[in-house]
Scaffold this active site. Structure first.
Site, PDB file in Angstrom:
ATOM      1  N   LYS A  76       0.390  -6.845 -12.278  1.00  0.00           N
ATOM      2  CA  LYS A  76       1.804  -6.738 -11.912  1.00  0.00           C
ATOM      3  C   LYS A  76       2.449  -8.115 -12.038  1.00  0.00           C
ATOM      4  CE  LYS A  76       4.823  -5.477  -8.007  1.00  0.00           C
ATOM      5  NZ  LYS A  76       4.856  -4.927  -6.621  1.00  0.00           N
ATOM      6  N   SER A 152       7.714  -1.233  -5.821  1.00  0.00           N
ATOM      7  CA  SER A 152       8.015  -2.150  -6.915  1.00  0.00           C
ATOM      8  C   SER A 152       6.896  -2.239  -7.950  1.00  0.00           C
ATOM      9  CB  SER A 152       8.287  -3.544  -6.354  1.00  0.00           C
ATOM     10  OG  SER A 152       7.141  -4.062  -5.677  1.00  0.00           O
ATOM     11  N   SER A 176       5.197  -0.742  -1.694  1.00  0.00           N
ATOM     12  CA  SER A 176       5.224  -0.893  -3.148  1.00  0.00           C
ATOM     13  C   SER A 176       3.918  -0.574  -3.859  1.00  0.00           C
ATOM     14  CB  SER A 176       5.666  -2.311  -3.524  1.00  0.00           C
ATOM     15  OG  SER A 176       7.021  -2.497  -3.206  1.00  0.00           O
TER      16      SER A 176
END
Length: 496
Positions: A76, A152, A176
């Site tokens: 990520k 996210s 997230s």
């Protein structure tokens, strides 16, 4: 070299076993993963920084004798810094500045044997429950390209659901990891505060709200990766209690008869979709059939007070992040360098007094004490992960009046932000209405997981959240393993 055609059918440990027994080579796995990315990323926009040449070189170099040796993985693009590679945090300005070193988590992931193929899309500074950054464009949900994979860690979840990789890194400061796992039909565990390291660039993440782990298809991949990464690093302010045995062992261990509470009443926000409510009750019945004691109950908290406290702390963290980002670029923070809502949240953080920040921080810690008492009576709490099935892309976009007001206030500065609180509160209320269950366990620091047990009438995944006592990932892994055996989900895949 022709790609290994059976690649999408294996989880990470399965692929590692093929490498270990010399049925495939790491380079074959890398080429298979690249083929999957090339096939599906144009539609999904999950991978924003390909590192294919780096991955091919790593696959041909000596690999550690480790549980995931040769397994492709994505990072990520937030918090996880990789030497020589930008960490954009979803921001256009930061994508031009390579970072000098690996973060401790990246170092431990590499030591587990994985080969990093690139970085995944993320909303700017990981602030939205959808992955639609202005700098990189929206990531789409593999189950329905018109819908969001949430955020996210939406890029990571979309990549795993599309079988680009079996494992992708993720962070969780308000849900997230769990929210994208829920929207993409995956397993996602938010670990206990202090379970995984945050160094060397962070003492703690988001004032203790944030943690870092992975999103996976199978429970055992998550457990094995936590075994590889758990433990404090140098200078850590605290650490979660050490497990009694490897987490991977817990996955195949029966959980025994657990005392499980459940609720569909939102901690924050208001309305909950009927399919999410029905999903909780269907899951409660399944748990009873598996032999657990199931009781409808929930901790009593003041959701409005907790939500405000969290917004104060997060907005202060965002302001600090914007200042650091501008410093990296050699300039002062300017509204043109950030999305309007991001910059406005930073101004809001600058508008609060130190006394307000400390009062909010103390309120969150007191909430952890109160919720901890609830878990002296119950082993696990079940809720929906989200209040809605996967939402359409654009659902959280600013309205034209909101965007105009934020642009004006952003230019006027922090002194005007408290006079324009209506818009930040409107945005916050919309977010909490979508995610009324996940932030509580960032506030308390407890482990919580989203398990893909329910599917909507439209065939979309709906995750169920399970939380346990602080430091008790073992119970969650035992329960998740039992649920995975009772209702296998890993071979269910979107029709891409």
């Amino acid at each position: 070299m022709s790609p290994f055609s059976d690649y999408p059918n294996y989880d990470g440990l399965g692929l590692a076993d093929l490498v270990r027994t010399r049925q495939v080579t790491p380079l074959e796995l890398v080429e298979a993963a690249i083929a999957q990315i090339m096939a599906h990323n144009p539609a999904l926009n999950a991978v924003t920084f390909p590192l294919f040449d780096h991955a091919r070189a790593a696959a041909q170099a000596p690999l550690p004798d480790a549980p995931f040796a040769g397994v492709p993985m994505l990072l990520k693009d937030f918090w996880a810094t990789c030497a020589g590679v930008p960490t954009s945090d979803g921001n256009a300005m930061l994508r031009h500045f390579p970072r000098p070193c690996d973060s401790e988590m990246v170092r431990r992931w590499k030591a587990s044997g994985v080969i990093i193929l690139g970085k995944t899309n993320v909303p700017e500074f990981a602030l939205q429950p959808t992955t639609e950054p202005a700098a990189f464009g929206p990531t789409r949900n593999p189950w329905d390209l018109r819908r969001s994979p949430a955020g996210s860690s939406g890029g990571s979840a979309a990549a795993v659901a599309a079988r680009m990789v079996p494992i992708a890194s993720a962070t969780d400061g308000g849900g997230s990891i769990r929210m994208p796992a829920a929207c993409c039909g995956l397993f996602g565990l938010k670990v206990s505060r202090g379970r995984t390291p945050s160094g060397p660039d962070h003492g703690e993440m988001w004032s203790g709200l944030g943690v870092e782990h992975v999103i996976t298809r199978t429970v055992r991949d998550s457990a094995a990766m936590l075994d590889a990464t758990a433990g404090m690093d140098v200078g850590a302010p605290y650490a979660a209690p050490a497990p009694q045995r490897p987490f991977l062992d817990e996955v195949t261990c029966e959980p025994g008869r657990l005392r499980i509470a459940f609720t569909d009443h939102p901690f924050f926000g208001h309305a909950v979709h009927p399919e999410c409510r029905a999903g909780v009750r269907a899951t409660a019945r399944m748990l009873e059939q598996l032999g657990h004691e199931v009781v409808e109950d929930a901790p009593r908290i003041d959701g409005g007070v907790c939500a405000k406290a969290m917004m104060i702390v997060v907005s202060a963290e965002v302001r600090a992040a914007l200042v650091e980002a501008a410093l990296l670029a050699g300039r002062r923070p300017h509204p043109e360098d950030f999305e309007a809502a991001t910059y406005a949240l930073g101004l809001l953080g600058a508008s609060y007094s130190l006394q307000a920040y400390m009062a909010a921080w103390r309120r969150m810690r007191q909430t952890a004490r109160e919720v901890g008492q609830f878990f002296t009576y119950y082993d696990v709490l079940l809720t929906p992960t989200l209040a809605q099935p996967p939402l359409p892309l654009g659902h959280f976009a600013l309205t034209p009046p909101q965007a105009l007001l934020l642009r004006v206030v952003n230019r006027l500065g922090a002194g005007w932000m408290l006079r324009a609180l209506t818009v930040p509160h409107q945005i916050a209320n919309q977010l909490y209405d979508y995610m009324p269950y996940t932030p509580l366990f960032n506030i308390t620091g407890q482990p919580a997981m989203s398990v893909p047990l329910i599917w909507s009438g439209e065939g979309l995944p709906i995750g169920m959240q399970f939380a346990a006592r602080y430091g008790d990932e073992a119970t969650l892994f035992r329960l998740a393993g039992q649920l995975e055996r009772a209702r296998p989900w890993a071979q269910r895949r979107p029709l891409l």
